[in-house]
Design a protein around this motif. Structure first.
Motif, PDB file in Angstrom:
ATOM      1  N   VAL A  36     -19.357  15.212 -57.912  1.00 50.92           N
ATOM      2  CA  VAL A  36     -20.137  16.112 -57.051  1.00 50.92           C
ATOM      3  C   VAL A  36     -21.465  15.525 -56.571  1.00 50.92           C
ATOM      4  CG1 VAL A  36     -19.088  18.190 -58.041  1.00 50.92           C
ATOM      5  CG2 VAL A  36     -21.259  17.344 -58.986  1.00 50.92           C
ATOM      6  N   HIS A  37     -21.809  14.298 -57.027  1.00 48.72           N
ATOM      7  CA  HIS A  37     -23.199  13.865 -56.799  1.00 48.72           C
ATOM      8  C   HIS A  37     -23.573  13.801 -55.319  1.00 48.72           C
ATOM      9  CE1 HIS A  37     -21.564   9.867 -55.913  1.00 48.72           C
ATOM     10  NE2 HIS A  37     -22.757   9.500 -55.496  1.00 48.72           N
ATOM     11  N   ASP A  38     -22.620  13.500 -54.457  1.00 48.02           N
ATOM     12  CA  ASP A  38     -22.919  13.372 -53.020  1.00 48.02           C
ATOM     13  C   ASP A  38     -22.299  14.494 -52.188  1.00 48.02           C
ATOM     14  OD1 ASP A  38     -24.610  11.179 -52.840  1.00 48.02           O
ATOM     15  OD2 ASP A  38     -22.983   9.715 -52.585  1.00 48.02           O
ATOM     16  N   CYS A  39     -21.988  15.637 -52.796  1.00 44.05           N
ATOM     17  CA  CYS A  39     -21.256  16.668 -52.026  1.00 44.05           C
ATOM     18  C   CYS A  39     -22.085  17.204 -50.867  1.00 44.05           C
ATOM     19  CB  CYS A  39     -20.739  17.788 -52.928  1.00 44.05           C
ATOM     20  SG  CYS A  39     -22.013  18.803 -53.696  1.00 44.05           S
ATOM     21  N   GLY A  40     -23.410  17.048 -50.926  1.00 43.82           N
ATOM     22  CA  GLY A  40     -24.251  17.484 -49.808  1.00 43.82           C
ATOM     23  C   GLY A  40     -24.429  16.427 -48.736  1.00 43.82           C
ATOM     24  N   LYS A  41     -23.847  15.260 -48.972  1.00 41.42           N
ATOM     25  CA  LYS A  41     -24.069  14.160 -48.038  1.00 41.42           C
ATOM     26  C   LYS A  41     -23.269  14.294 -46.751  1.00 41.42           C
ATOM     27  CE  LYS A  41     -25.194   9.464 -48.174  1.00 41.42           C
ATOM     28  NZ  LYS A  41     -25.039   8.119 -48.687  1.00 41.42           N
ATOM     29  N   ALA A  42     -22.281  15.188 -46.760  1.00 41.19           N
ATOM     30  CA  ALA A  42     -21.511  15.413 -45.533  1.00 41.19           C
ATOM     31  C   ALA A  42     -22.317  16.242 -44.534  1.00 41.19           C
ATOM     32  CB  ALA A  42     -20.196  16.110 -45.882  1.00 41.19           C
ATOM     33  N   LEU A  70     -32.838  14.394 -48.933  1.00 41.28           N
ATOM     34  CA  LEU A  70     -32.663  15.728 -49.521  1.00 41.28           C
ATOM     35  C   LEU A  70     -31.257  15.923 -50.086  1.00 41.28           C
ATOM     36  CD1 LEU A  70     -34.399  17.618 -46.590  1.00 41.28           C
ATOM     37  CD2 LEU A  70     -35.300  17.439 -48.933  1.00 41.28           C
ATOM     38  N   HIS A  71     -30.332  14.977 -49.820  1.00 37.96           N
ATOM     39  CA  HIS A  71     -28.935  15.247 -50.183  1.00 37.96           C
ATOM     40  C   HIS A  71     -28.728  15.311 -51.688  1.00 37.96           C
ATOM     41  CE1 HIS A  71     -28.350  10.911 -50.970  1.00 37.96           C
ATOM     42  NE2 HIS A  71     -27.317  11.297 -51.681  1.00 37.96           N
ATOM     43  N   ASP A  72     -29.643  14.680 -52.478  1.00 36.88           N
ATOM     44  CA  ASP A  72     -29.502  14.755 -53.937  1.00 36.88           C
ATOM     45  C   ASP A  72     -29.676  16.192 -54.423  1.00 36.88           C
ATOM     46  OD1 ASP A  72     -32.194  14.737 -53.195  1.00 36.88           O
ATOM     47  OD2 ASP A  72     -32.749  13.028 -54.458  1.00 36.88           O
ATOM     48  N   LYS A  96     -31.211  13.988 -59.509  1.00 39.39           N
ATOM     49  CA  LYS A  96     -32.053  12.801 -59.666  1.00 39.39           C
ATOM     50  C   LYS A  96     -31.354  11.504 -59.264  1.00 39.39           C
ATOM     51  CE  LYS A  96     -34.571  14.961 -63.507  1.00 39.39           C
ATOM     52  NZ  LYS A  96     -34.840  14.921 -64.976  1.00 39.39           N
ATOM     53  N   HIS A  97     -30.148  11.606 -58.684  1.00 36.73           N
ATOM     54  CA  HIS A  97     -29.350  10.377 -58.537  1.00 36.73           C
ATOM     55  C   HIS A  97     -29.882   9.429 -57.469  1.00 36.73           C
ATOM     56  CE1 HIS A  97     -27.089  12.104 -55.024  1.00 36.73           C
ATOM     57  NE2 HIS A  97     -26.917  10.827 -54.729  1.00 36.73           N
ATOM     58  N   THR A  98     -30.698   9.905 -56.541  1.00 36.87           N
ATOM     59  CA  THR A  98     -31.191   9.031 -55.464  1.00 36.87           C
ATOM     60  C   THR A  98     -32.585   8.495 -55.753  1.00 36.87           C
ATOM     61  OG1 THR A  98     -29.927  10.331 -53.862  1.00 36.87           O
ATOM     62  CG2 THR A  98     -31.621   8.860 -52.975  1.00 36.87           C
ATOM     63  N   LEU A  99     -33.472   9.364 -56.247  1.00 36.88           N
ATOM     64  CA  LEU A  99     -34.891   9.001 -56.400  1.00 36.88           C
ATOM     65  C   LEU A  99     -35.293   8.756 -57.842  1.00 36.88           C
ATOM     66  CD1 LEU A  99     -36.352  11.686 -53.942  1.00 36.88           C
ATOM     67  CD2 LEU A  99     -35.961   9.244 -53.461  1.00 36.88           C
ATOM     68  N   ALA A 114     -24.415   4.173 -61.901  1.00 38.34           N
ATOM     69  CA  ALA A 114     -22.995   4.188 -61.514  1.00 38.34           C
ATOM     70  C   ALA A 114     -22.858   4.270 -59.994  1.00 38.34           C
ATOM     71  CB  ALA A 114     -22.272   5.366 -62.174  1.00 38.34           C
ATOM     72  N   ASP A 115     -23.710   5.066 -59.370  1.00 38.67           N
ATOM     73  CA  ASP A 115     -23.706   5.214 -57.919  1.00 38.67           C
ATOM     74  C   ASP A 115     -23.934   3.860 -57.243  1.00 38.67           C
ATOM     75  OD1 ASP A 115     -23.772   6.540 -55.485  1.00 38.67           O
ATOM     76  OD2 ASP A 115     -25.874   7.114 -55.666  1.00 38.67           O
ATOM     77  N   MET A 116     -24.751   3.033 -57.865  1.00 35.12           N
ATOM     78  CA  MET A 116     -25.079   1.737 -57.258  1.00 35.12           C
ATOM     79  C   MET A 116     -24.063   0.642 -57.582  1.00 35.12           C
ATOM     80  SD  MET A 116     -28.713  -0.246 -57.408  1.00 35.12           S
ATOM     81  CE  MET A 116     -29.635   1.009 -56.557  1.00 35.12           C
TER      82      MET A 116
HETATM   83 FE    FE Z   1     -26.338   9.955 -52.980  1.00 32.52          FE
END
Ligand code: FE
Ligand code: GDP
Ligand code: FE
Length: 176
Positions: A36-42, A70-72, A96-99, A114-116
């Motif tokens: 779910v970490h990027d579910c707002g990225k769409a 803001l997507h995080d 907190k996954h982006t910043l 993990a994201d990176m």
């Molecule tokens: Fe992200």
């Protein structure tokens, strides 16, 4: 979500699960964070800004210039409200996954790293970070964060105000 974002989410979930297992943490929780970490990225920039305003967040100049930052936090809202995720540790790691943050739990650090390092993201020096990601969580988080700051400076990107306290807690201690 678009197919590439879906596939990135699955790969991040698998990488996060592998890292959690390596460090004796809850592997299924880590998998859920990745899903779910990027579910707002769409969402588009306008939709992200609208979502942030609907939540009553005050936006800083970097977020207005780069609404994808803001997507995080928007992903955490969607995970809770649309997908019924109610685990506070999972929602924190999504937020907190982006910043990063001044205070990072082991699961928060796993999400960041993990994201990176998920296998769909090749970049110079990644192989070393990938190895470190299964050996030393603090060291891999510090290395991943340093990579982000270096990239931002080289690319002449604005740096989010959360980045200084997050970085200082890494180098001065106190990052939990
Ligand atoms: Fe992200
Ligand atoms: P993704 O959503 O899977 O692409 O990964 P992230 O959520 O970690 O977002 C990564 C992007 O955010 C990278 O392009 C980073 O350089 C960028 N980023 C991280 N911190 C900052 C910041 O302080 N300012 C800006 N402008 N970008 C940042
Ligand atoms: Fe991601």
């Amino acid at each position: 979500m678009p197919r590439d974002l879906y596939e990135h989410s699955i790969r991040t979930a698998e990488t996060a699960r592998e890292m959690a297992a390596a460090f004796g943490l809850d592997a299924e929780k880590a998998y859920l964070v990745g899903l779910v970490h990027d579910c707002g990225k769409a969402l588009s920039d306008v939709e992200l800004l609208d979502a942030a305003r609907a939540e009553g967040w005050s936006l800083n100049e970097v977020e207005i210039a780069e609404p994808y930052l803001l997507h995080d936090r928007v992903s955490a809202v969607l995970a809770r409200e649309r997908f019924g995720v109610d685990d506070a540790e999972v929602l924190s790691a999504v937020e907190k996954h982006t910043l990063g943050d001044e205070s990072m739990s082991p699961l928060d650090k796993i999400a960041y790293v993990a994201d990176m390092v998920e296998p769909g993201r090749p970049y110079p020096g990644l192989d070393a970070l990938r190895g470190l990601a299964l050996e030393n969580l603090d060291a891999s988080y510090a290395e991943a964060y340093a990579h982000t700051i270096g990239y931002l400076a080289r690319a002449r990107k604005p740096i989010h105000p959360k980045t200084v306290p997050a970085w200082n807690s890494i180098v001065l201690g106190g990052s939990k």
